[in-house]
Design a protein around this motif. Structure first.
Motif, PDB file in Angstrom:
ATOM      1  N   LEU A  79      -8.146  -9.271   5.297  1.00 60.80           N
ATOM      2  CA  LEU A  79      -7.285  -9.599   4.241  1.00 60.80           C
ATOM      3  C   LEU A  79      -7.507 -11.161   3.757  1.00 60.80           C
ATOM      4  N   MET A  80      -8.655 -11.553   4.494  1.00 66.14           N
ATOM      5  CA  MET A  80      -9.163 -13.018   4.201  1.00 66.14           C
ATOM      6  C   MET A  80      -8.904 -13.058   2.688  1.00 66.14           C
ATOM      7  N   HIS A  81      -9.588 -12.085   1.964  1.00 67.62           N
ATOM      8  CA  HIS A  81     -10.079 -12.723   0.755  1.00 67.62           C
ATOM      9  C   HIS A  81      -8.918 -11.931  -0.409  1.00 67.62           C
ATOM     10  N   SER A  82      -7.666 -11.801   0.426  1.00 63.74           N
ATOM     11  CA  SER A  82      -6.490 -11.188  -0.548  1.00 63.74           C
ATOM     12  C   SER A  82      -6.803  -9.917  -1.134  1.00 63.74           C
ATOM     13  N   PRO A  83      -7.313  -8.776  -0.570  1.00 63.07           N
ATOM     14  CA  PRO A  83      -7.728  -7.579  -1.336  1.00 63.07           C
ATOM     15  C   PRO A  83      -6.645  -7.148  -1.728  1.00 63.07           C
ATOM     16  N   SER A  84      -6.514  -6.629  -2.920  1.00 63.12           N
ATOM     17  CA  SER A  84      -5.491  -5.619  -3.359  1.00 63.12           C
ATOM     18  C   SER A  84      -5.414  -4.288  -2.925  1.00 63.12           C
ATOM     19  N   VAL A  85      -6.280  -3.697  -2.452  1.00 57.85           N
ATOM     20  CA  VAL A  85      -6.442  -2.657  -1.566  1.00 57.85           C
ATOM     21  C   VAL A  85      -7.074  -2.607  -0.203  1.00 57.85           C
ATOM     22  N   LEU A  86      -6.066  -2.232   0.645  1.00 55.13           N
ATOM     23  CA  LEU A  86      -6.798  -2.295   2.217  1.00 55.13           C
ATOM     24  C   LEU A  86      -6.974  -1.007   2.655  1.00 55.13           C
ATOM     25  N   PHE A  87      -8.350  -0.824   3.134  1.00 54.95           N
ATOM     26  CA  PHE A  87      -8.599   0.425   3.758  1.00 54.95           C
ATOM     27  C   PHE A  87      -8.532   0.377   5.255  1.00 54.95           C
ATOM     28  N   LEU A  88      -7.830   1.383   5.873  1.00 57.78           N
ATOM     29  CA  LEU A  88      -7.469   1.243   7.426  1.00 57.78           C
ATOM     30  C   LEU A  88      -8.053   2.476   8.094  1.00 57.78           C
ATOM     31  N   ASP A  89      -9.097   2.526   8.770  1.00 55.98           N
ATOM     32  CA  ASP A  89      -9.720   3.669   9.292  1.00 55.98           C
ATOM     33  C   ASP A  89      -9.382   3.877  10.678  1.00 55.98           C
ATOM     34  N   GLU A  90      -8.313   4.500  10.913  1.00 54.00           N
ATOM     35  CA  GLU A  90      -7.830   4.835  12.417  1.00 54.00           C
ATOM     36  C   GLU A  90      -7.603   3.318  12.948  1.00 54.00           C
ATOM     37  N   PRO A  91      -6.816   2.628  12.686  1.00 50.76           N
ATOM     38  CA  PRO A  91      -6.613   1.234  13.250  1.00 50.76           C
ATOM     39  C   PRO A  91      -5.893   0.942  14.424  1.00 50.76           C
ATOM     40  N   THR A  92      -5.213   2.302  14.850  1.00 47.00           N
ATOM     41  CA  THR A  92      -4.765   1.926  16.253  1.00 47.00           C
ATOM     42  C   THR A  92      -5.440   2.868  17.311  1.00 47.00           C
ATOM     43  N   VAL A  93      -6.557   3.303  17.081  1.00 42.86           N
ATOM     44  CA  VAL A  93      -7.233   4.274  17.974  1.00 42.86           C
ATOM     45  C   VAL A  93      -7.602   3.586  19.170  1.00 42.86           C
ATOM     46  N   GLY A  94      -7.251   4.143  20.481  1.00 46.90           N
ATOM     47  CA  GLY A  94      -7.569   3.575  21.586  1.00 46.90           C
ATOM     48  C   GLY A  94      -6.529   2.414  22.162  1.00 46.90           C
ATOM     49  N   LEU A  95      -5.518   2.442  21.491  1.00 49.14           N
ATOM     50  CA  LEU A  95      -4.458   1.408  21.891  1.00 49.14           C
ATOM     51  C   LEU A  95      -3.336   1.774  22.440  1.00 49.14           C
ATOM     52  N   ASP A  96      -2.631   1.029  23.303  1.00 51.51           N
ATOM     53  CA  ASP A  96      -1.475   1.716  23.948  1.00 51.51           C
ATOM     54  C   ASP A  96      -0.208   1.665  22.929  1.00 51.51           C
ATOM     55  N   ALA A  97       0.775   2.485  23.488  1.00 53.24           N
ATOM     56  CA  ALA A  97       1.969   2.820  22.308  1.00 53.24           C
ATOM     57  C   ALA A  97       2.656   1.501  22.082  1.00 53.24           C
ATOM     58  N   GLY A  98       2.762   0.408  22.795  1.00 51.30           N
ATOM     59  CA  GLY A  98       3.185  -0.700  22.488  1.00 51.30           C
ATOM     60  C   GLY A  98       2.459  -1.601  21.360  1.00 51.30           C
ATOM     61  N   MET A  99       1.245  -1.618  21.666  1.00 49.86           N
ATOM     62  CA  MET A  99       0.196  -2.529  20.704  1.00 49.86           C
ATOM     63  C   MET A  99       0.342  -1.481  19.295  1.00 49.86           C
ATOM     64  N   ARG A 100       0.373  -0.243  19.318  1.00 50.34           N
ATOM     65  CA  ARG A 100       0.280   0.409  18.428  1.00 50.34           C
ATOM     66  C   ARG A 100       1.555   0.233  17.595  1.00 50.34           C
ATOM     67  N   ARG A 101       2.609   0.108  18.099  1.00 55.54           N
ATOM     68  CA  ARG A 101       3.719  -0.408  17.321  1.00 55.54           C
ATOM     69  C   ARG A 101       3.662  -1.715  16.767  1.00 55.54           C
ATOM     70  N   LYS A 102       3.082  -2.720  17.378  1.00 51.56           N
ATOM     71  CA  LYS A 102       2.907  -4.010  16.793  1.00 51.56           C
ATOM     72  C   LYS A 102       2.173  -3.790  15.680  1.00 51.56           C
TER      73      LYS A 102
END
Lengths: 278, 245
Positions: free
Chosen positions: A147-170
């Motif tokens: 997000l540093m360069h304020s993009p207008s489109v953000l691509f998230l490729d499996e952003p929560t893979v390997g995280l526990d349920a609590g962190m996934r919700r965050k």
């Protein structure tokens, strides 16, 4: 806004993407759902200019990826599936390098770093080395970096893979917050509940073919609202009902044991492909 | 272009700064062993063209070291590519292939210069003072430009870190020993001399040695290094483009 027209990608003998057509609207949170190997990451790699397609075209906010690659790359932020941070550098240094890569001036860079580290709740770890952070912190840092360069489109490729349920919700809460600020989000996932919770629209992808694009509720309600899982020959077979009463009536009139639950996107995917997403 | 070039270079410098306490001893070990074994123990009574063997050896070591240290940028690139996947972050940014190669090459040249300073200090400890004039540094600059450019190109072509080690063994090690670093090329037969003059390191060793003795090195050596470096540089830019898949 993302426009994809007749996208094809062939790796040696594998046809990874077959004539994929997409139109993601501005400010939309678009989820790309499919099992491992469906072609989700390949699509993201092409949309972010990391991989060249064999045929087809992509435009990001009107900039053609092939003809104006530098301009279209400035439009997008990428959070890849694997953690690709400089482990030996600090949180601050990682963000600084990203800012430099995107041609940001020093004052703008420092202001943005402060703002984003507050945003992802990492301001207290600014001087920590990345290798000292937990998995969830690294994921949050990757989102901040994208997000540093304020993009207008953000691509998230499996952003929560390997995280526990609590962190996934965050992370989900963070993604929602980013969308509310007007960013278009293209998310790939194989977590059903992630797509259900976050997405405005969902695309199903299987073996490189785009099956359907619709809202999660439309995709689910075509089957019904409630599902009964029953065990047949060691396999769970669902039966769908329009109301809970219909489902309860079915249970009362049959002697087998059932599990009652709401219909989800997994059911929609299963009914189309005969296989599960996970 | 300058902005993104600086970003690539700055990243390498930050990493190097963090590792400096480990890098400086590692830059000192091999030259120190060569100086003790060849310069001090074996070459004590050897004289070449009116210079002690130690005086002859140190410029050779500088040529060899600037080659290996600038080429070592390939390992850094491969670690970033295969282990940390940082290369993707750079590829996804609005950074031209030219800027990327230029940033990495500049980082390789910086490594070569710093490791040269280490050898010069070691030389002082053995009582050898060289003439570190402009031509001396120019030869080191061109030598490291050649090998850093080669390194970036090869780092884009290899498929694993293992391949990189093989390339170092087949490309760099023979040059380190055959390019006039440890002995005068006149000791080779004529056909052998013609053969080793194909190697850029031979020209680098010749120019560095000549300049460090206060002589004017042949301009042809500088031209060979400059044009070889330019060719490797542009091949590297093409290799980065190719590495996108």
């Amino acid at each position: 806004m993302i426009k994809v027209h007749n996208l094809n990608k062939i790796y040696k003998s594998v046809h990874a993407l077959k004539d994929v057509n997409l139109h993601v609207k501005s400010g939309e949170l678009f989820a790309y759902l499919g099992p491992n190997g469906a072609g989700k990451s390949t699509t993201i790699r092409i949309l972010t200019g990391l991989t060249q397609p064999n045929s087809g075209s992509v435009s990001l906010n009107g900039f053609d990826l092939k003809n104006s690659s530098i301009k279209s790359r400035q439009q997008c932020g990428l959070v890849p599936q694997s953690i690709n941070l400089d482990q030996e550098l600090s949180v601050y240094e990682n963000l600084t390098i990203h800012g430099l890569l995107f041609r940001m001036g020093k004052a703008e860079r420092n202001e943005k770093i402060e703002e984003l580290l507050n945003y992802v709740d990492l301001s207290h770890r600014q001087q920590s080395l990345v290798k000292e952070l937990s998995g969830g912190m690294k994921r949050r840092l990757m989102i901040a970096r994208a997000l540093m360069h304020s993009p207008s489109v953000l691509f998230l490729d499996e952003p929560t893979v390997g995280l526990d349920a609590g962190m996934r919700r965050k992370i989900w809460a963070l993604i929602k917050k980013i969308q509310q600020q007007g960013t278009t989000i293209f998310l790939t996932t194989h977590y059903i509940e992630e797509a259900e919770f976050l997405a405005d629209r969902v695309a199903f992808l299987d073996t490189g073919t785009l099956l359907v694009v619709d809202t999660p509720s439309n995709l689910m309600t075509t089957l019904g609202t409630w599902a009964l899982d029953r065990l047949i020959d060691d396999k769970m077979e669902p039966i769908y009902f329009n109301s809970r009463d219909d489902a309860n009536h079915y249970i009362a009139t049959h002697k087998e044991s059932f599990t009652l639950r709401r219909v989800n996107l997994e059911d929609a995917f299963l009914s189309m492909t005969g296989k599960k997403v996970k | 272009m300058i902005h993104s070039l600086f970003a690539v270079y700055y990243r390498e410098m930050l990493i190097m700064r963090r590792r400096l306490t480990r890098l400086v001893p590692s830059w000192s070990v091999s030259p120190l062993l060569y100086l003790i074994a060849f310069g001090y123990a074996m070459g004590k009574h050897v004289e070449i063209d009116g210079h002690s063997y130690m005086e002859f050896l140190i410029p050779g070591l500088i040529a060899m070291n600037s080659m290996t240290q600038s080429f070592a940028i390939a390992s850094e690139i491969n670690i970033a590519r295969f282990y940390w996947h940082i290369f993707e972050e750079i590829q996804a940014a609005p950074v031209s292939d030219f800027s990327y190669v230029a940033g990495e090459v500049l980082a390789g040249i910086t490594r070569a210069f710093l490791s040269t300073c280490v050898i010069l200090i070691l030389g002082l400890m053995f009582g050898v003072t060289l003439s570190c004039n402009l031509l001396f540094w120019l030869a080191i600059l061109l030598n490291s430009f050649v090998f850093a450019s080669l390194a970036v190109g090869l780092a884009m072509l290899v498929k694993s870190h293992g391949d990189q080690v093989l390339l170092t063994s087949f490309v760099i090690t023979p040059m380190a020993f055959l390019g006039g670093t440890f002995f005068p090329l006149e000791n080779f037969p004529e056909w052998g001399q013609r053969l080793v003059y194909i190697l850029p390191i031979t020209h680098a060793a010749q120019a560095i040695r000549s300049a460090s003795f206060g002589n004017i090195p042949p301009i042809s050596s500088y031209l060979v290094l400059f044009f070889t470096g330019c060719i490797f540089f542009f091949i590297s830019v093409l290799c980065v483009k190719k590495a996108k898949d």
